[in-house]
Design a protein around this motif. Structure first.
Motif, PDB file in Angstrom:
ATOM      1  N   VAL A  16      32.557 -28.409  24.599  1.00 63.11           N
ATOM      2  CA  VAL A  16      32.296 -28.729  23.450  1.00 63.11           C
ATOM      3  C   VAL A  16      31.803 -30.082  22.954  1.00 63.11           C
ATOM      4  O   VAL A  16      30.652 -30.070  22.213  1.00 63.11           O
ATOM      5  N   VAL A  17      32.496 -31.154  23.627  1.00 69.38           N
ATOM      6  CA  VAL A  17      32.164 -32.620  23.112  1.00 69.38           C
ATOM      7  C   VAL A  17      31.334 -33.088  24.576  1.00 69.38           C
ATOM      8  O   VAL A  17      32.028 -32.778  25.681  1.00 69.38           O
ATOM      9  N   LEU A  18      30.201 -33.782  24.118  1.00 67.61           N
ATOM     10  CA  LEU A  18      29.556 -34.451  25.050  1.00 67.61           C
ATOM     11  C   LEU A  18      30.395 -35.863  25.610  1.00 67.61           C
ATOM     12  O   LEU A  18      31.225 -36.372  25.013  1.00 67.61           O
ATOM     13  N   ALA A  19      30.116 -36.067  26.924  1.00 69.89           N
ATOM     14  CA  ALA A  19      30.968 -36.999  27.692  1.00 69.89           C
ATOM     15  C   ALA A  19      30.318 -38.493  27.271  1.00 69.89           C
ATOM     16  O   ALA A  19      29.029 -38.634  27.066  1.00 69.89           O
ATOM     17  N   PRO A  20      31.230 -39.375  26.840  1.00 70.89           N
ATOM     18  CA  PRO A  20      30.613 -40.725  26.653  1.00 70.89           C
ATOM     19  C   PRO A  20      30.102 -41.223  28.168  1.00 70.89           C
ATOM     20  O   PRO A  20      30.233 -40.748  29.195  1.00 70.89           O
ATOM     21  N   LEU A  21      28.972 -42.074  27.870  1.00 69.98           N
ATOM     22  CA  LEU A  21      28.118 -42.560  28.964  1.00 69.98           C
ATOM     23  C   LEU A  21      28.569 -43.888  29.356  1.00 69.98           C
ATOM     24  O   LEU A  21      28.502 -44.885  28.593  1.00 69.98           O
ATOM     25  N   VAL A  22      29.100 -44.246  30.579  1.00 70.07           N
ATOM     26  CA  VAL A  22      29.268 -45.515  31.301  1.00 70.07           C
ATOM     27  C   VAL A  22      27.838 -46.037  32.396  1.00 70.07           C
ATOM     28  O   VAL A  22      27.565 -45.158  33.002  1.00 70.07           O
ATOM     29  N   VAL A  23      27.696 -46.921  31.630  1.00 67.91           N
ATOM     30  CA  VAL A  23      26.143 -47.522  32.448  1.00 67.91           C
ATOM     31  C   VAL A  23      26.942 -48.587  33.689  1.00 67.91           C
ATOM     32  O   VAL A  23      27.684 -49.546  33.049  1.00 67.91           O
ATOM     33  N   VAL A  24      26.718 -48.362  34.673  1.00 65.49           N
ATOM     34  CA  VAL A  24      27.196 -49.322  35.785  1.00 65.49           C
ATOM     35  C   VAL A  24      26.267 -50.144  36.249  1.00 65.49           C
ATOM     36  O   VAL A  24      25.144 -49.881  36.776  1.00 65.49           O
ATOM     37  N   LEU A  25      26.576 -51.424  36.430  1.00 67.52           N
ATOM     38  CA  LEU A  25      25.788 -52.392  37.079  1.00 67.52           C
ATOM     39  C   LEU A  25      26.505 -53.100  38.165  1.00 67.52           C
ATOM     40  O   LEU A  25      27.418 -53.935  37.965  1.00 67.52           O
ATOM     41  N   HIS A  26      26.047 -53.115  39.412  1.00 61.25           N
ATOM     42  CA  HIS A  26      26.628 -53.379  40.807  1.00 61.25           C
ATOM     43  C   HIS A  26      26.559 -54.944  40.841  1.00 61.25           C
ATOM     44  O   HIS A  26      25.680 -55.564  40.016  1.00 61.25           O
ATOM     45  N   GLY A  27      27.564 -55.045  41.617  1.00 61.39           N
ATOM     46  CA  GLY A  27      27.456 -56.910  42.008  1.00 61.39           C
ATOM     47  C   GLY A  27      26.919 -57.052  43.333  1.00 61.39           C
ATOM     48  O   GLY A  27      25.935 -56.349  43.694  1.00 61.39           O
TER      49      GLY A  27
ATOM     50  N   PHE B 133      32.931 -45.543  43.048  1.00 62.72           N
ATOM     51  CA  PHE B 133      33.568 -46.180  41.634  1.00 62.72           C
ATOM     52  C   PHE B 133      32.778 -45.052  40.740  1.00 62.72           C
ATOM     53  O   PHE B 133      33.328 -44.777  39.793  1.00 62.72           O
ATOM     54  N   ALA B 134      31.333 -45.099  40.782  1.00 62.09           N
ATOM     55  CA  ALA B 134      30.657 -44.125  39.760  1.00 62.09           C
ATOM     56  C   ALA B 134      31.488 -42.707  39.946  1.00 62.09           C
ATOM     57  O   ALA B 134      31.303 -42.285  38.793  1.00 62.09           O
ATOM     58  N   ASP B 135      31.558 -42.210  40.904  1.00 60.42           N
ATOM     59  CA  ASP B 135      31.995 -41.005  41.146  1.00 60.42           C
ATOM     60  C   ASP B 135      33.480 -40.899  40.585  1.00 60.42           C
ATOM     61  O   ASP B 135      34.021 -39.927  40.004  1.00 60.42           O
ATOM     62  N   PHE B 136      34.348 -41.999  40.899  1.00 60.17           N
ATOM     63  CA  PHE B 136      35.501 -42.163  40.252  1.00 60.17           C
ATOM     64  C   PHE B 136      35.470 -41.896  38.859  1.00 60.17           C
ATOM     65  O   PHE B 136      36.581 -41.144  38.252  1.00 60.17           O
ATOM     66  N   LEU B 137      34.874 -42.449  38.065  1.00 63.58           N
ATOM     67  CA  LEU B 137      34.460 -42.350  36.644  1.00 63.58           C
ATOM     68  C   LEU B 137      34.082 -40.961  36.241  1.00 63.58           C
ATOM     69  O   LEU B 137      34.799 -40.574  35.202  1.00 63.58           O
TER      70      LEU B 137
ATOM     71  N   GLY C 187      36.080 -38.145  33.701  1.00 61.09           N
ATOM     72  CA  GLY C 187      35.469 -37.211  32.586  1.00 61.09           C
ATOM     73  C   GLY C 187      34.219 -37.953  31.893  1.00 61.09           C
ATOM     74  O   GLY C 187      33.575 -37.459  30.920  1.00 61.09           O
ATOM     75  N   PHE C 188      33.814 -39.009  32.558  1.00 62.43           N
ATOM     76  CA  PHE C 188      32.730 -39.918  31.880  1.00 62.43           C
ATOM     77  C   PHE C 188      31.352 -39.168  32.458  1.00 62.43           C
ATOM     78  O   PHE C 188      31.461 -38.712  33.805  1.00 62.43           O
ATOM     79  N   ALA C 189      30.283 -39.307  31.971  1.00 63.23           N
ATOM     80  CA  ALA C 189      29.073 -39.418  32.575  1.00 63.23           C
ATOM     81  C   ALA C 189      28.589 -40.767  32.965  1.00 63.23           C
ATOM     82  O   ALA C 189      29.010 -41.823  32.260  1.00 63.23           O
ATOM     83  N   VAL C 190      27.959 -40.963  34.201  1.00 64.80           N
ATOM     84  CA  VAL C 190      27.698 -42.223  34.482  1.00 64.80           C
ATOM     85  C   VAL C 190      26.120 -42.567  34.933  1.00 64.80           C
ATOM     86  O   VAL C 190      25.686 -41.476  35.562  1.00 64.80           O
ATOM     87  N   ALA C 191      25.614 -43.542  34.760  1.00 60.98           N
ATOM     88  CA  ALA C 191      24.553 -44.190  35.082  1.00 60.98           C
ATOM     89  C   ALA C 191      24.148 -45.606  35.886  1.00 60.98           C
ATOM     90  O   ALA C 191      24.962 -46.319  35.446  1.00 60.98           O
ATOM     91  N   ASN C 192      24.573 -45.193  37.222  1.00 62.22           N
ATOM     92  CA  ASN C 192      24.262 -46.403  37.898  1.00 62.22           C
ATOM     93  C   ASN C 192      22.892 -46.973  38.389  1.00 62.22           C
ATOM     94  O   ASN C 192      22.165 -46.209  38.953  1.00 62.22           O
TER      95      ASN C 192
END
Length: 293
Positions: free
Chosen positions: A50-61, A76-80, A84-89
């Motif tokens: 029902v609810v779209l997931a928040p998007l976490v943008v990941v910027l690596h070091g 770490f991206a997979d952990f997020l 329950g987050f969507a992730v953009a690495n």
């Protein structure tokens, strides 16, 4: 002896963080023509119907240096994503793989390409998400980054404060829910005094001759108040990017009239913040959730 113990602990924490096998994304999309101009998308592992997931943008070091790419932060991206987050690495161009003068470490960063890429990736992201990651909500974006990526996260959220002649300047703040910067290189002058990552900030800006001139275009401590909800997460025993760097940024924010959260973790160094096996990583996920939801 104390320094030896600290280095041994840091080595053990780094080994743990890098012990996880890379996790392939669900899809990789390009935001430009260069091979490094790509974003890996991870869909939430158990999406809400029902609810779209928040998007976490990941910027690596990796001190903006070429040998360190986005693959090391994929666990770490997979952990997020499992949280329950969507992730953009995001990948971006880093320094050329040539020896630095007076040392054998690669040169940090690539001016202006590193900044070009982060700006372009963030600008392209909403449309790419709608097309390629339908389980994500592009209206609820939190940007996070570790170390040099923490710097880029803070910088990306403050582009509206850049000098108006900067090619990355935006007319208004980015539509972000917030920023969670993990042990960020957040104040370049303090980082230089402490020789963080072997003078990486100086190298990123093109060397000693360009450092002061380019500081207003690149240093998050100059880009305040951002008006974006911001939290820094920092290990107290971090010897890679010491606590003093995060504290300097928080102090600069306070002087600019902005409250920045600073979560200090006892007995935590640099790498547990992105290590799915570490308790600190769960703290990071909770800080992101507080802004995202």
């Amino acid at each position: 002896m104390a320094r030896d113990a600290a280095e041994a602990r840091d080595n053990a924490e780094e080994a743990s963080a890098f012990s996880h096998p890379p996790v392939d994304p669900d899809v990789t999309v390009a935001y430009g023509d260069h091979p490094d101009q790509v974003i890996d998308f991870y869909a939430p592992r158990e999406p809400d119907p029902v609810v779209l997931a928040p998007l976490v943008v990941v910027l690596h070091g990796g001190a903006w240096r070429a040998p360190y790419d986005r693959r090391h932060i994929t666990p770490f991206a997979d952990f997020l994503a499992r949280r329950g987050f969507a992730v953009a690495n995001v990948e971006y161009r880093r320094g050329p793989a040539i020896p630095a003068q007076g040392g054998d470490a690669p040169v940090a960063g690539r001016w202006p390409d590193t900044f070009d890429d982060v700006a372009a990736a963030l600008d392209a992201l909403p449309a790419l998400v709608r097309e390629k990651l339908p389980s994500a909500d592009p209206r609820r974006i939190v940007v996070t980054g570790h170390s040099a990526g923490g710097h880029l996260a803070l910088w990306a959220s403050a582009r509206h404060l850049l000098p108006t002649d900067a090619p990355w300047h935006t007319a208004r703040p980015a539509p972000l829910r917030g920023v969670v910067a993990l042990a960020p290189i957040a104040d370049f002058r303090v980082a230089e005094k402490l020789d963080v990552c072997g003078g990486a900030a100086r190298q990123l800006l093109g060397g000693e001759g360009k450092f002061a001139e380019r500081l207003p275009y690149a240093d998050p401590a100059h880009l305040l108040p951002s008006g974006i909800a911001t939290t820094l997460v920092q290990g107290r025993t971090d010897i890679v990017v010491p606590q003093a760097v995060a504290e300097a940024y928080a102090d600069a924010a306070a002087k600019a009239g902005e409250v920045v959260g600073l979560t200090l973790l006892e007995d935590v160094g640099h790498f547990p913040l992105i290590d799915p096996a570490a308790d600190a990583c769960a703290v990071v996920a909770e800080e992101i959730a507080q802004l995202a939801w």
